[in-house]
Design a protein around this motif. Structure first.
Motif, PDB file in Angstrom:
ATOM      1  N   GLU A   1     -10.689  -8.134  29.139  1.00 34.24           N
ATOM      2  CA  GLU A   1      -9.763  -7.993  28.017  1.00 34.24           C
ATOM      3  C   GLU A   1      -8.335  -8.281  28.456  1.00 34.24           C
ATOM      4  N   ILE A   2      -7.942  -7.714  29.570  1.00 35.28           N
ATOM      5  CA  ILE A   2      -6.598  -7.954  30.090  1.00 35.28           C
ATOM      6  C   ILE A   2      -6.404  -9.439  30.363  1.00 35.28           C
ATOM      7  N   PHE A   3      -7.399 -10.076  30.960  1.00 32.40           N
ATOM      8  CA  PHE A   3      -7.313 -11.493  31.275  1.00 32.40           C
ATOM      9  C   PHE A   3      -7.025 -12.300  30.013  1.00 32.40           C
ATOM     10  N   ASP A   4      -7.735 -12.004  28.928  1.00 34.08           N
ATOM     11  CA  ASP A   4      -7.521 -12.729  27.673  1.00 34.08           C
ATOM     12  C   ASP A   4      -6.070 -12.616  27.201  1.00 34.08           C
ATOM     13  N   HIS A   5      -5.484 -11.444  27.363  1.00 32.20           N
ATOM     14  CA  HIS A   5      -4.119 -11.247  26.888  1.00 32.20           C
ATOM     15  C   HIS A   5      -3.095 -11.864  27.835  1.00 32.20           C
ATOM     16  N   LEU A   6      -3.403 -11.898  29.115  1.00 34.97           N
ATOM     17  CA  LEU A   6      -2.514 -12.584  30.046  1.00 34.97           C
ATOM     18  C   LEU A   6      -2.537 -14.093  29.790  1.00 34.97           C
ATOM     19  N   VAL A   7      -3.704 -14.632  29.475  1.00 37.24           N
ATOM     20  CA  VAL A   7      -3.795 -16.058  29.115  1.00 37.24           C
ATOM     21  C   VAL A   7      -2.999 -16.326  27.840  1.00 37.24           C
TER      22      VAL A   7
END
Length: 199
Positions: free
Chosen positions: A94-100
């Motif tokens: 989930e964090i990865f998606d928001h960092l992208v």
């Protein structure tokens, strides 16, 4: 309710300063959940990065974009992304998606004349809003909590962002209200994910 294509046509007629504001409001809406439970102690660098991005968005909205080194911020974000596993456990993914997402928005903010970059950021924002609303309804519907209509809220905010006055304080208030409801949905979903892992 307007479409992304209609909102992009509106953005095309705006100045670069106004376009920076559109991107900054996106960051406020989708990167403001760094305060929720789930980051500590495993994802502190990611939490700090989301906070840094949110803080920079507010500097831009204060009309002080010239004080911000967006390229340096994006470089720091790239480093955090490289340490993150997109196939990791639920909260990490989930964090990865928001960092992208933040990376896409920063890409646009660095080159606000390139509306194809804004288009990508707006499409990703739509996807995030609709996915979290849908997940909330599937997992929590009828259990004394209902997710906000995030898809509709995003569409209305996007329409207002591309048509509103440059320094209208209600735009930030609207995006902060969205951010609070969005963070609530994420926290609910990941509290549930943690319970599933414990079983």
């Amino acid at each position: 309710m307007s479409s992304i294509d209609e909102d992009l046509r509106q953005a095309e007629s705006r100045s670069n300063e106004e376009r920076l504001r559109i991107g900054a409001l996106l960051l406020v809406r989708y990167c403001g959940f760094h305060h929720i439970n789930g980051f500590t102690p495993w994802f502190e660098a990611q939490r700090d990065m989301l906070k840094a991005v949110s803080d920079v968005a507010r500097v831009i909205l204060d009309g002080r974009a010239a004080e911000v080194e967006l390229a340096d911020l994006r470089e720091s974000l790239t480093a955090v992304l490289q340490e993150n596993d997109p196939e990791g456990p639920p909260f990490e993914a989930e964090i990865f998606d928001h960092l992208v997402f933040a990376d896409d928005v920063l890409d646009f903010l660095i080159s606000p004349a390139e509306l194809s970059k804004l288009s990508r950021a707006l499409e990703r924002a739509d996807e995030l809003a609709e996915a979290h609303e849908e997940l909330g309804r599937e997992e929590y519907g009828g259990e004394n909590w209902e997710p906000a209509p995030l898809g509709l809220m995003e569409s209305e905010a996007r329409e207002r962002d591309t048509r509103g006055e440059l320094h209208d304080p209600s735009d930030l208030e609207r995006s902060e209200g969205f951010s609070a409801r969005y963070a609530e949905a994420i926290e609910k979903l990941f509290a549930m994910a943690g319970q599933d892992e414990d079983e």
